[in-house]
Motif scaffolding. Structure first.
Motif, PDB file in Angstrom:
ATOM      1  N   THR A  92      40.013  49.383  50.890  1.00  0.00           N
ATOM      2  CA  THR A  92      40.522  48.849  52.153  1.00  0.00           C
ATOM      3  C   THR A  92      41.902  48.267  51.927  1.00  0.00           C
ATOM      4  OG1 THR A  92      39.494  46.739  51.673  1.00  0.00           O
ATOM      5  CG2 THR A  92      38.289  48.224  53.103  1.00  0.00           C
ATOM      6  N   SER A  93      42.661  48.259  52.993  1.00  0.00           N
ATOM      7  CA  SER A  93      43.959  47.621  52.941  1.00  0.00           C
ATOM      8  C   SER A  93      43.705  46.128  52.791  1.00  0.00           C
ATOM      9  CB  SER A  93      44.674  47.885  54.251  1.00  0.00           C
ATOM     10  OG  SER A  93      43.817  47.572  55.316  1.00  0.00           O
ATOM     11  N   GLY A  94      44.699  45.401  52.386  1.00  0.00           N
ATOM     12  CA  GLY A  94      44.523  43.967  52.232  1.00  0.00           C
ATOM     13  C   GLY A  94      44.919  43.562  50.837  1.00  0.00           C
ATOM     14  N   SER A 134      49.536  62.096  59.850  1.00  0.00           N
ATOM     15  CA  SER A 134      50.492  61.005  59.595  1.00  0.00           C
ATOM     16  C   SER A 134      49.795  59.682  59.329  1.00  0.00           C
ATOM     17  CB  SER A 134      51.445  60.843  60.778  1.00  0.00           C
ATOM     18  OG  SER A 134      52.039  62.069  61.093  1.00  0.00           O
ATOM     19  N   TYR A 135      48.507  59.723  59.015  1.00  0.00           N
ATOM     20  CA  TYR A 135      47.866  58.520  58.469  1.00  0.00           C
ATOM     21  C   TYR A 135      48.380  58.367  57.047  1.00  0.00           C
ATOM     22  CZ  TYR A 135      44.236  58.479  62.129  1.00  0.00           C
ATOM     23  OH  TYR A 135      43.559  58.399  63.314  1.00  0.00           O
ATOM     24  N   GLY A 136      48.331  57.128  56.542  1.00  0.00           N
ATOM     25  CA  GLY A 136      48.758  56.904  55.164  1.00  0.00           C
ATOM     26  C   GLY A 136      47.845  57.625  54.176  1.00  0.00           C
ATOM     27  N   LEU A 139      45.212  54.892  48.746  1.00  0.00           N
ATOM     28  CA  LEU A 139      43.947  54.152  48.768  1.00  0.00           C
ATOM     29  C   LEU A 139      43.346  54.118  50.173  1.00  0.00           C
ATOM     30  CD1 LEU A 139      44.787  51.156  46.416  1.00  0.00           C
ATOM     31  CD2 LEU A 139      43.141  52.988  45.975  1.00  0.00           C
ATOM     32  N   PHE A 140      44.193  54.098  51.208  1.00  0.00           N
ATOM     33  CA  PHE A 140      43.717  54.105  52.599  1.00  0.00           C
ATOM     34  C   PHE A 140      43.006  55.428  52.872  1.00  0.00           C
ATOM     35  CE2 PHE A 140      44.862  54.845  57.227  1.00  0.00           C
ATOM     36  CZ  PHE A 140      43.899  53.977  57.717  1.00  0.00           C
ATOM     37  N   THR A 141      41.900  55.338  53.625  1.00  0.00           N
ATOM     38  CA  THR A 141      41.069  56.525  53.838  1.00  0.00           C
ATOM     39  C   THR A 141      41.599  57.478  54.915  1.00  0.00           C
ATOM     40  OG1 THR A 141      39.776  55.223  55.389  1.00  0.00           O
ATOM     41  CG2 THR A 141      38.882  55.439  53.167  1.00  0.00           C
ATOM     42  N   GLY A 142      42.536  56.998  55.752  1.00  0.00           N
ATOM     43  CA  GLY A 142      42.972  57.813  56.892  1.00  0.00           C
ATOM     44  C   GLY A 142      43.516  59.173  56.482  1.00  0.00           C
ATOM     45  N   GLY A 143      44.529  59.182  55.620  1.00  0.00           N
ATOM     46  CA  GLY A 143      45.153  60.446  55.197  1.00  0.00           C
ATOM     47  C   GLY A 143      44.177  61.377  54.488  1.00  0.00           C
ATOM     48  N   LEU A 237      35.105  53.255  58.695  1.00  0.00           N
ATOM     49  CA  LEU A 237      35.512  52.167  57.805  1.00  0.00           C
ATOM     50  C   LEU A 237      35.310  52.609  56.363  1.00  0.00           C
ATOM     51  CD1 LEU A 237      32.827  49.329  58.093  1.00  0.00           C
ATOM     52  CD2 LEU A 237      32.648  51.478  59.304  1.00  0.00           C
ATOM     53  N   THR A 238      36.171  52.096  55.512  1.00  0.00           N
ATOM     54  CA  THR A 238      36.181  52.504  54.112  1.00  0.00           C
ATOM     55  C   THR A 238      34.787  52.394  53.495  1.00  0.00           C
ATOM     56  OG1 THR A 238      38.354  51.489  54.048  1.00  0.00           O
ATOM     57  CG2 THR A 238      37.384  52.099  51.928  1.00  0.00           C
ATOM     58  N   GLU A 239      34.116  51.287  53.760  1.00  0.00           N
ATOM     59  CA  GLU A 239      32.832  51.026  53.111  1.00  0.00           C
ATOM     60  C   GLU A 239      31.814  52.131  53.411  1.00  0.00           C
ATOM     61  OE1 GLU A 239      34.835  49.093  54.872  1.00  0.00           O
ATOM     62  OE2 GLU A 239      34.207  47.000  54.825  1.00  0.00           O
ATOM     63  N   SER A 241      32.588  55.274  54.356  1.00  0.00           N
ATOM     64  CA  SER A 241      33.193  56.542  53.901  1.00  0.00           C
ATOM     65  C   SER A 241      34.626  56.706  54.381  1.00  0.00           C
ATOM     66  CB  SER A 241      32.384  57.807  54.242  1.00  0.00           C
ATOM     67  OG  SER A 241      32.499  58.169  55.574  1.00  0.00           O
ATOM     68  N   GLY A 242      34.958  56.180  55.564  1.00  0.00           N
ATOM     69  CA  GLY A 242      36.316  56.333  56.081  1.00  0.00           C
ATOM     70  C   GLY A 242      36.262  56.888  57.485  1.00  0.00           C
ATOM     71  N   PRO A 243      37.351  57.499  57.974  1.00  0.00           N
ATOM     72  CA  PRO A 243      37.340  58.040  59.335  1.00  0.00           C
ATOM     73  C   PRO A 243      36.239  59.085  59.485  1.00  0.00           C
ATOM     74  CG  PRO A 243      39.203  58.899  58.074  1.00  0.00           C
ATOM     75  CD  PRO A 243      38.601  57.794  57.269  1.00  0.00           C
ATOM     76  N   GLY A 244      35.731  59.219  60.716  1.00  0.00           N
ATOM     77  CA  GLY A 244      34.740  60.270  60.948  1.00  0.00           C
ATOM     78  C   GLY A 244      33.318  59.746  60.943  1.00  0.00           C
TER      79      GLY A 244
HETATM   80  O1  DLL Z   1      40.572  52.272  59.315  1.00  0.00           O
HETATM   81  C1  DLL Z   1      39.234  54.151  58.618  1.00  0.00           C
HETATM   82  C2  DLL Z   1      39.915  55.020  59.618  1.00  0.00           C
HETATM   83  C3  DLL Z   1      41.037  55.719  59.264  1.00  0.00           C
HETATM   84  C4  DLL Z   1      39.374  55.169  60.888  1.00  0.00           C
HETATM   85  C5  DLL Z   1      41.655  56.581  60.177  1.00  0.00           C
HETATM   86  C6  DLL Z   1      39.948  56.015  61.818  1.00  0.00           C
HETATM   87  C7  DLL Z   1      41.091  56.724  61.455  1.00  0.00           C
HETATM   88  P1  DLL Z   1      39.436  50.471  57.199  1.00  0.00           P
HETATM   89  O2  DLL Z   1      40.851  50.302  56.795  1.00  0.00           O
HETATM   90  O3  DLL Z   1      38.369  50.130  56.211  1.00  0.00           O
HETATM   91  O4  DLL Z   1      39.117  51.968  57.584  1.00  0.00           O
HETATM   92  O5  DLL Z   1      39.230  49.614  58.525  1.00  0.00           O
HETATM   93  C8  DLL Z   1      37.993  49.622  59.209  1.00  0.00           C
HETATM   94  O6  DLL Z   1      39.128  49.322  61.313  1.00  0.00           O
HETATM   95  O7  DLL Z   1      35.830  48.048  60.894  1.00  0.00           O
HETATM   96  C9  DLL Z   1      37.385  48.565  62.712  1.00  0.00           C
HETATM   97  O8  DLL Z   1      37.495  47.163  62.862  1.00  0.00           O
HETATM   98  C10 DLL Z   1      38.771  49.184  62.692  1.00  0.00           C
HETATM   99  N1  DLL Z   1      38.752  50.507  63.319  1.00  0.00           N
HETATM  100  C11 DLL Z   1      38.638  51.712  62.733  1.00  0.00           C
HETATM  101  N2  DLL Z   1      38.687  52.695  63.663  1.00  0.00           N
HETATM  102  C12 DLL Z   1      38.833  52.089  64.869  1.00  0.00           C
HETATM  103  C13 DLL Z   1      38.946  52.549  66.221  1.00  0.00           C
HETATM  104  C14 DLL Z   1      39.732  52.698  58.569  1.00  0.00           C
HETATM  105  N3  DLL Z   1      38.928  53.837  66.528  1.00  0.00           N
HETATM  106  C15 DLL Z   1      38.083  48.801  60.478  1.00  0.00           C
HETATM  107  N4  DLL Z   1      39.061  51.619  67.198  1.00  0.00           N
HETATM  108  C16 DLL Z   1      36.844  48.909  61.329  1.00  0.00           C
HETATM  109  C17 DLL Z   1      39.075  50.289  66.916  1.00  0.00           C
HETATM  110  C18 DLL Z   1      38.869  50.689  64.653  1.00  0.00           C
HETATM  111  N5  DLL Z   1      38.988  49.806  65.664  1.00  0.00           N
END
Ligand code: DLL
Length: 433
Positions: A92-94, A134-136, A139-143, A237-239, A241-244
């Motif tokens: 996770t970011s932070g 264009s997600y990062g 370590l961030f799961t988006g990309g 959320l990362t914990e 698995s990530g997006p999806g």
């Molecule tokens: O943000 C995973 C992600 C990446 C989701 C790309 C979608 C697209 P973390 O950095 O661990 O993972 O943050 C997770 O972000 O508990 C929510 O509070 C918030 N969050 C994630 N998606 C959404 C959304 C990624 N669509 C935390 N709407 C989660 C609102 C969201 N909040």
């Protein structure tokens, strides 16, 4: 026409979904009990053994897991496979102190990619698309998540990562990107820039997959209108698995949770009681197919509502609303998770009193974090030059802790309003929920 990546799963009957969940839950509980001492002792403390968990009906018997557990167990304490079987981490970011690390085997990466492939196809993606991610990356799961999903769909994948807006737009035009994946705030910024430069006719985008932070329906309309696309929400959320973990379909009325991989519950954040369908509460996930990092009853802190109503897209998996807030004080600023307590730690370590105000706002689609801090009377008698140097020093320390820039303003002692009850430390002007 609605596209599905795995229709036999995405449109399975409720009985079938339930049968998968029952079997996989039982297997996962045994897996963590046998392989993760941290879990075993948590379960023992609650007096539960794997034989008590026979189906989803028994889920409530298991203890909850929280972010604090993940921090306690950092780095390897919740790893459920031998290190030799793990092939990837994401985080996770932070900050260093609060980092959460999630592990994946190759099997776990494959299923994560499948989840993201479902999201891309639900947004109309096919192998003929050019998916602009264009997600990062890193370590961030988006990309990595959307990248993997796009490969599975067979689309041409542009691993752009975030930033460098000129290059993003140039590639978008030159390569004819058709699906944009990024945070909604970055999408809004790209849309604004494209319109300012009069380039709308040169881009071929048809859809966007935007998530990782809260965004409103107004923001959706604004992005859709400016780019001439359909904008889909994606959550994760990362914990877990990530997006999806969940994603929107053509109906754009909530996100289908991939229930063959994750069991969702809604609980009362205060009492932990499980709430019925349709009630608002904290979302809790149990991952039932992961090998390296399966989490049981993980409290996301995201507040939302679940619905089993029939969806026009044909998918049968339960839908969650957009998160409507959080049950903790975590802020997401420029996609980075920020806890007010981290800011307080920096201030106290540097000798400032605990009188401060954090303000988050959004200007030109970009988040702004500002911290006002009271000086002690001794600091207040310093020269203006010394005060400016102190501000610079705090900016550096906050950057090291949070990973992002925060504007710092040192103010006179006793100038920040005292509250009579709970101190209101954070003012979020973004109207996210
Ligand atoms: O943000 C995973 C992600 C990446 C989701 C790309 C979608 C697209 P973390 O950095 O661990 O993972 O943050 C997770 O972000 O508990 C929510 O509070 C918030 N969050 C994630 N998606 C959404 C959304 C990624 N669509 C935390 N709407 C989660 C609102 C969201 N909040």
């Amino acid at each position: 026409m609605e596209h599905y990546y795995q229709p036999e799963i995405e449109c399975a009957s409720r009985e079938q979904i339930r049968a998968w969940q029952d079997e996989r839950l039982v297997r996962t509980v045994k897996h963590v009990y046998d392989n993760v001492p941290y879990y075993r002792s948590m379960m023992e403390e609650k007096g539960v053994t794997p034989s008590d968990i026979k189906s989803v009906d028994d889920l409530h018997k298991l203890p909850f897991l929280t972010k604090d557990d993940l921090r306690d167990a950092y780095p390897y304490g919740l790893l459920a496979v031998p290190l030799s079987d793990a092939v990837r981490i994401q985080s996770t970011s932070g900050t260093t102190g609060r980092r959460v690390v999630a592990f994946y085997t190759q099997h776990d990466l494959d299923l994560w990619d499948d989840c993201c492939a479902r999201a891309i196809m639900a947004a109309g993606g096919t192998k003929d698309d050019v998916v602009h991610v264009s997600y990062g990356y890193g370590l961030f799961t988006g990309g990595p998540g959307l990248n993997g999903g796009s490969h599975k769909v067979g689309s041409l994948t542009l691993p752009m990562s975030s930033g460098n807006t000129d290059r993003q737009i140039q590639f978008m035009i030159d390569l004819g990107s058709t699906i944009l994946c990024c945070t909604p705030s970055y999408a809004a910024y790209l849309a604004e820039t494209i319109c300012e430069r009069g380039l709308q006719d040169k881009i071929k985008l048809k859809a966007g997959i935007f998530g990782a932070e809260a965004w409103s329906e107004e923001m959706r309309r604004d992005i859709q209108d400016k780019l001439g696309i359909k904008a889909y929400d994606i959550y994760g959320l990362t914990e877990i698995s990530g997006p999806g973990v969940s994603f929107e379909c053509s109906a754009q009325t909530g996100m289908h949770i991939n229930e063959d991989h994750f069991i969702a519950e809604i609980i009362d954040p205060k009492t932990g009681e499980v709430l019925p369908d349709g009630e608002k509460g904290e979302l809790v996930f149990t991952s039932i197919t992961k090998q390296a990092f399966p989490l049981l009853r993980y409290r996301t802190r995201d507040i939302c509502v679940l619905s089993h109503e029939k969806c026009s897209c044909g998918r049968t998996h339960v839908k969650m609303t957009k998160p409507m807030g959080r049950s903790d004080d975590m802020l997401i600023v420029k996609g980075v998770n920020v806890f007010p307590s981290q800011i307080e730690t920096v201030l106290l370590n540097k000798g400032y009193p605990a009188n401060y105000q954090i303000t988050v706002s959004r200007e030109h689609n970009s988040d702004k974090l500002e911290v006002q801090v009271e000086m002690t009377p001794e600091m207040f008698s310093d020269s203006l030059g010394q005060i400016a140097r102190r501000e610079e020093e705090l900016i550096g320390a906050l950057k090291a802790m949070l990973g992002i820039y925060a504007k710092v303003q040192l103010v006179a002692p006793k100038s920040i309003a005292r509250s009579e009850g709970k101190a209101v430390r954070v003012i979020d002007k973004r109207n996210l929920y």
